[in-house]
Design a protein around this motif. Structure first.
Motif, PDB file in Angstrom:
ATOM      1  N   ALA A 184     -27.655  11.771 -46.544  1.00  0.00           N
ATOM      2  CA  ALA A 184     -27.407  11.206 -45.216  1.00  0.00           C
ATOM      3  C   ALA A 184     -28.163  12.001 -44.157  1.00  0.00           C
ATOM      4  O   ALA A 184     -28.720  11.425 -43.219  1.00  0.00           O
ATOM      5  CB  ALA A 184     -25.904  11.196 -44.910  1.00  0.00           C
ATOM      6  N   GLY A 185     -28.220  13.316 -44.318  1.00  0.00           N
ATOM      7  CA  GLY A 185     -28.992  14.139 -43.389  1.00  0.00           C
ATOM      8  C   GLY A 185     -30.476  13.830 -43.453  1.00  0.00           C
ATOM      9  O   GLY A 185     -31.150  13.714 -42.427  1.00  0.00           O
ATOM     10  N   VAL A 186     -30.996  13.676 -44.665  1.00  0.00           N
ATOM     11  CA  VAL A 186     -32.414  13.335 -44.830  1.00  0.00           C
ATOM     12  C   VAL A 186     -32.710  11.959 -44.247  1.00  0.00           C
ATOM     13  O   VAL A 186     -33.696  11.772 -43.517  1.00  0.00           O
ATOM     14  CB  VAL A 186     -32.809  13.394 -46.323  1.00  0.00           C
ATOM     15  CG1 VAL A 186     -34.193  12.815 -46.552  1.00  0.00           C
ATOM     16  CG2 VAL A 186     -32.728  14.816 -46.844  1.00  0.00           C
ATOM     17  N   LEU A 187     -31.856  10.986 -44.546  1.00  0.00           N
ATOM     18  CA  LEU A 187     -32.057   9.635 -44.033  1.00  0.00           C
ATOM     19  C   LEU A 187     -32.001   9.609 -42.511  1.00  0.00           C
ATOM     20  O   LEU A 187     -32.800   8.918 -41.868  1.00  0.00           O
ATOM     21  CB  LEU A 187     -31.016   8.684 -44.624  1.00  0.00           C
ATOM     22  CG  LEU A 187     -31.137   7.214 -44.235  1.00  0.00           C
ATOM     23  CD1 LEU A 187     -32.498   6.659 -44.636  1.00  0.00           C
ATOM     24  CD2 LEU A 187     -30.028   6.410 -44.876  1.00  0.00           C
ATOM     25  N   GLU A 188     -31.090  10.372 -41.938  1.00  0.00           N
ATOM     26  CA  GLU A 188     -31.006  10.418 -40.478  1.00  0.00           C
ATOM     27  C   GLU A 188     -32.283  10.990 -39.872  1.00  0.00           C
ATOM     28  O   GLU A 188     -32.786  10.478 -38.867  1.00  0.00           O
ATOM     29  CB  GLU A 188     -29.800  11.242 -40.029  1.00  0.00           C
ATOM     30  CG  GLU A 188     -29.712  11.313 -38.533  1.00  0.00           C
ATOM     31  CD  GLU A 188     -28.297  11.381 -38.033  1.00  0.00           C
ATOM     32  OE1 GLU A 188     -28.152  11.505 -36.823  1.00  0.00           O
ATOM     33  OE2 GLU A 188     -27.362  11.303 -38.831  1.00  0.00           O
ATOM     34  N   MET A 189     -32.808  12.045 -40.473  1.00  0.00           N
ATOM     35  CA  MET A 189     -34.070  12.611 -39.962  1.00  0.00           C
ATOM     36  C   MET A 189     -35.197  11.596 -40.045  1.00  0.00           C
ATOM     37  O   MET A 189     -35.992  11.466 -39.109  1.00  0.00           O
ATOM     38  CB  MET A 189     -34.432  13.875 -40.742  1.00  0.00           C
ATOM     39  CG  MET A 189     -33.582  15.065 -40.393  1.00  0.00           C
ATOM     40  SD  MET A 189     -34.135  16.575 -41.175  1.00  0.00           S
ATOM     41  CE  MET A 189     -33.550  16.349 -42.843  1.00  0.00           C
ATOM     42  N   LEU A 190     -35.271  10.868 -41.152  1.00  0.00           N
ATOM     43  CA  LEU A 190     -36.334   9.884 -41.320  1.00  0.00           C
ATOM     44  C   LEU A 190     -36.192   8.722 -40.332  1.00  0.00           C
ATOM     45  O   LEU A 190     -37.171   8.295 -39.727  1.00  0.00           O
ATOM     46  CB  LEU A 190     -36.349   9.351 -42.755  1.00  0.00           C
ATOM     47  CG  LEU A 190     -36.751  10.345 -43.833  1.00  0.00           C
ATOM     48  CD1 LEU A 190     -36.561   9.724 -45.219  1.00  0.00           C
ATOM     49  CD2 LEU A 190     -38.184  10.795 -43.635  1.00  0.00           C
ATOM     50  N   MET A 208     -16.700  15.709 -55.839  1.00  0.00           N
ATOM     51  CA  MET A 208     -17.736  16.671 -55.444  1.00  0.00           C
ATOM     52  C   MET A 208     -19.114  16.161 -55.847  1.00  0.00           C
ATOM     53  O   MET A 208     -20.086  16.356 -55.127  1.00  0.00           O
ATOM     54  CB  MET A 208     -17.460  18.046 -56.064  1.00  0.00           C
ATOM     55  CG  MET A 208     -16.226  18.705 -55.500  1.00  0.00           C
ATOM     56  SD  MET A 208     -15.918  20.399 -56.022  1.00  0.00           S
ATOM     57  CE  MET A 208     -16.208  20.368 -57.761  1.00  0.00           C
ATOM     58  N   TRP A 209     -19.214  15.519 -57.001  1.00  0.00           N
ATOM     59  CA  TRP A 209     -20.483  14.945 -57.435  1.00  0.00           C
ATOM     60  C   TRP A 209     -20.949  13.865 -56.475  1.00  0.00           C
ATOM     61  O   TRP A 209     -22.143  13.640 -56.322  1.00  0.00           O
ATOM     62  CB  TRP A 209     -20.359  14.328 -58.818  1.00  0.00           C
ATOM     63  CG  TRP A 209     -20.159  15.285 -59.946  1.00  0.00           C
ATOM     64  CD1 TRP A 209     -20.431  16.631 -59.955  1.00  0.00           C
ATOM     65  CD2 TRP A 209     -19.650  14.978 -61.226  1.00  0.00           C
ATOM     66  NE1 TRP A 209     -20.110  17.162 -61.163  1.00  0.00           N
ATOM     67  CE2 TRP A 209     -19.627  16.172 -61.980  1.00  0.00           C
ATOM     68  CE3 TRP A 209     -19.192  13.809 -61.818  1.00  0.00           C
ATOM     69  CZ2 TRP A 209     -19.180  16.230 -63.286  1.00  0.00           C
ATOM     70  CZ3 TRP A 209     -18.747  13.863 -63.123  1.00  0.00           C
ATOM     71  CH2 TRP A 209     -18.741  15.058 -63.845  1.00  0.00           C
ATOM     72  N   VAL A 210     -20.021  13.182 -55.856  1.00  0.00           N
ATOM     73  CA  VAL A 210     -20.356  12.114 -54.912  1.00  0.00           C
ATOM     74  C   VAL A 210     -20.580  12.664 -53.506  1.00  0.00           C
ATOM     75  O   VAL A 210     -21.562  12.331 -52.844  1.00  0.00           O
ATOM     76  CB  VAL A 210     -19.224  11.052 -54.892  1.00  0.00           C
ATOM     77  CG1 VAL A 210     -19.397  10.086 -53.745  1.00  0.00           C
ATOM     78  CG2 VAL A 210     -19.173  10.317 -56.213  1.00  0.00           C
ATOM     79  N   GLY A 211     -19.678  13.505 -53.039  1.00  0.00           N
ATOM     80  CA  GLY A 211     -19.687  13.941 -51.636  1.00  0.00           C
ATOM     81  C   GLY A 211     -20.866  14.799 -51.234  1.00  0.00           C
ATOM     82  O   GLY A 211     -21.498  14.549 -50.198  1.00  0.00           O
ATOM     83  N   TRP A 212     -21.187  15.800 -52.029  1.00  0.00           N
ATOM     84  CA  TRP A 212     -22.247  16.730 -51.625  1.00  0.00           C
ATOM     85  C   TRP A 212     -23.635  16.079 -51.625  1.00  0.00           C
ATOM     86  O   TRP A 212     -24.352  16.169 -50.627  1.00  0.00           O
ATOM     87  CB  TRP A 212     -22.201  17.976 -52.498  1.00  0.00           C
ATOM     88  CG  TRP A 212     -23.248  18.979 -52.135  1.00  0.00           C
ATOM     89  CD1 TRP A 212     -24.248  19.419 -52.926  1.00  0.00           C
ATOM     90  CD2 TRP A 212     -23.405  19.653 -50.876  1.00  0.00           C
ATOM     91  NE1 TRP A 212     -25.016  20.326 -52.244  1.00  0.00           N
ATOM     92  CE2 TRP A 212     -24.522  20.489 -50.981  1.00  0.00           C
ATOM     93  CE3 TRP A 212     -22.704  19.620 -49.672  1.00  0.00           C
ATOM     94  CZ2 TRP A 212     -24.960  21.286 -49.945  1.00  0.00           C
ATOM     95  CZ3 TRP A 212     -23.149  20.419 -48.636  1.00  0.00           C
ATOM     96  CH2 TRP A 212     -24.256  21.237 -48.772  1.00  0.00           C
ATOM     97  N   PRO A 213     -24.062  15.413 -52.704  1.00  0.00           N
ATOM     98  CA  PRO A 213     -25.382  14.778 -52.656  1.00  0.00           C
ATOM     99  C   PRO A 213     -25.485  13.694 -51.583  1.00  0.00           C
ATOM    100  O   PRO A 213     -26.520  13.547 -50.944  1.00  0.00           O
ATOM    101  CB  PRO A 213     -25.568  14.174 -54.044  1.00  0.00           C
ATOM    102  CG  PRO A 213     -24.602  14.875 -54.905  1.00  0.00           C
ATOM    103  CD  PRO A 213     -23.473  15.301 -54.030  1.00  0.00           C
ATOM    104  N   ILE A 238     -24.009   5.788 -48.617  1.00  0.00           N
ATOM    105  CA  ILE A 238     -24.558   6.514 -49.765  1.00  0.00           C
ATOM    106  C   ILE A 238     -23.431   6.994 -50.676  1.00  0.00           C
ATOM    107  O   ILE A 238     -23.543   6.941 -51.902  1.00  0.00           O
ATOM    108  CB  ILE A 238     -25.443   7.677 -49.293  1.00  0.00           C
ATOM    109  CG1 ILE A 238     -26.669   7.131 -48.550  1.00  0.00           C
ATOM    110  CG2 ILE A 238     -25.885   8.528 -50.469  1.00  0.00           C
ATOM    111  CD1 ILE A 238     -27.449   8.177 -47.799  1.00  0.00           C
ATOM    112  N   ALA A 239     -22.321   7.454 -50.098  1.00  0.00           N
ATOM    113  CA  ALA A 239     -21.177   7.900 -50.903  1.00  0.00           C
ATOM    114  C   ALA A 239     -20.586   6.733 -51.696  1.00  0.00           C
ATOM    115  O   ALA A 239     -20.209   6.900 -52.863  1.00  0.00           O
ATOM    116  CB  ALA A 239     -20.117   8.538 -50.014  1.00  0.00           C
ATOM    117  N   LEU A 240     -20.504   5.567 -51.093  1.00  0.00           N
ATOM    118  CA  LEU A 240     -19.990   4.395 -51.802  1.00  0.00           C
ATOM    119  C   LEU A 240     -20.886   4.044 -52.980  1.00  0.00           C
ATOM    120  O   LEU A 240     -20.402   3.768 -54.085  1.00  0.00           O
ATOM    121  CB  LEU A 240     -19.886   3.212 -50.838  1.00  0.00           C
ATOM    122  CG  LEU A 240     -19.320   1.928 -51.406  1.00  0.00           C
ATOM    123  CD1 LEU A 240     -17.869   2.132 -51.831  1.00  0.00           C
ATOM    124  CD2 LEU A 240     -19.407   0.821 -50.376  1.00  0.00           C
ATOM    125  N   SER A 241     -22.180   4.107 -52.767  1.00  0.00           N
ATOM    126  CA  SER A 241     -23.122   3.835 -53.846  1.00  0.00           C
ATOM    127  C   SER A 241     -22.983   4.860 -54.967  1.00  0.00           C
ATOM    128  O   SER A 241     -22.947   4.504 -56.160  1.00  0.00           O
ATOM    129  CB  SER A 241     -24.540   3.853 -53.295  1.00  0.00           C
ATOM    130  OG  SER A 241     -25.479   3.821 -54.318  1.00  0.00           O
TER     131      SER A 241
END
Length: 79
Positions: free
Chosen positions: A17-23, A7-12, A59-62
């Motif tokens: 990913a949503g922010v990066l996609e918008m940018l 959960m610590w990995v998945g949610w952030p 991002i999740a892998l990182s």
């Protein structure tokens, strides 16, 4: 990894990913993308979807690597 760590990995990573996609797609037009010299013949929603999942996975892998390293350090300091 325990469930809580996922959960610590998945949610952030989902949020980022949503922010990066918008940018990215504020600057890049999906209809102008090219692959191996030819125009990418995909619909806009297909490009947006694939990009989101690629961003999320990277991002999740990182984040997972960071959590794993932090847990490893905690185990070493406990010894």
């Amino acid at each position: 990894m325990p469930t809580r760590s996922w959960m610590w990995v998945g949610w952030p990573s989902f949020l980022m990913a949503g922010v990066l996609e918008m940018l990215v797609f504020a600057v890049v037009d999906p209809s102008e993308l090219h692959w191996q010299g030819g125009a990418l013949d995909w619909s806009r929603p297909a490009v947006y979807t694939l990009a989101f999942f690629v961003f999320w996975a990277v991002i999740a892998l990182s984040s997972a690597l960071s959590v794993w390293l932090a847990q490893d350090l905690r185990r070493r300091s406990a010894d």
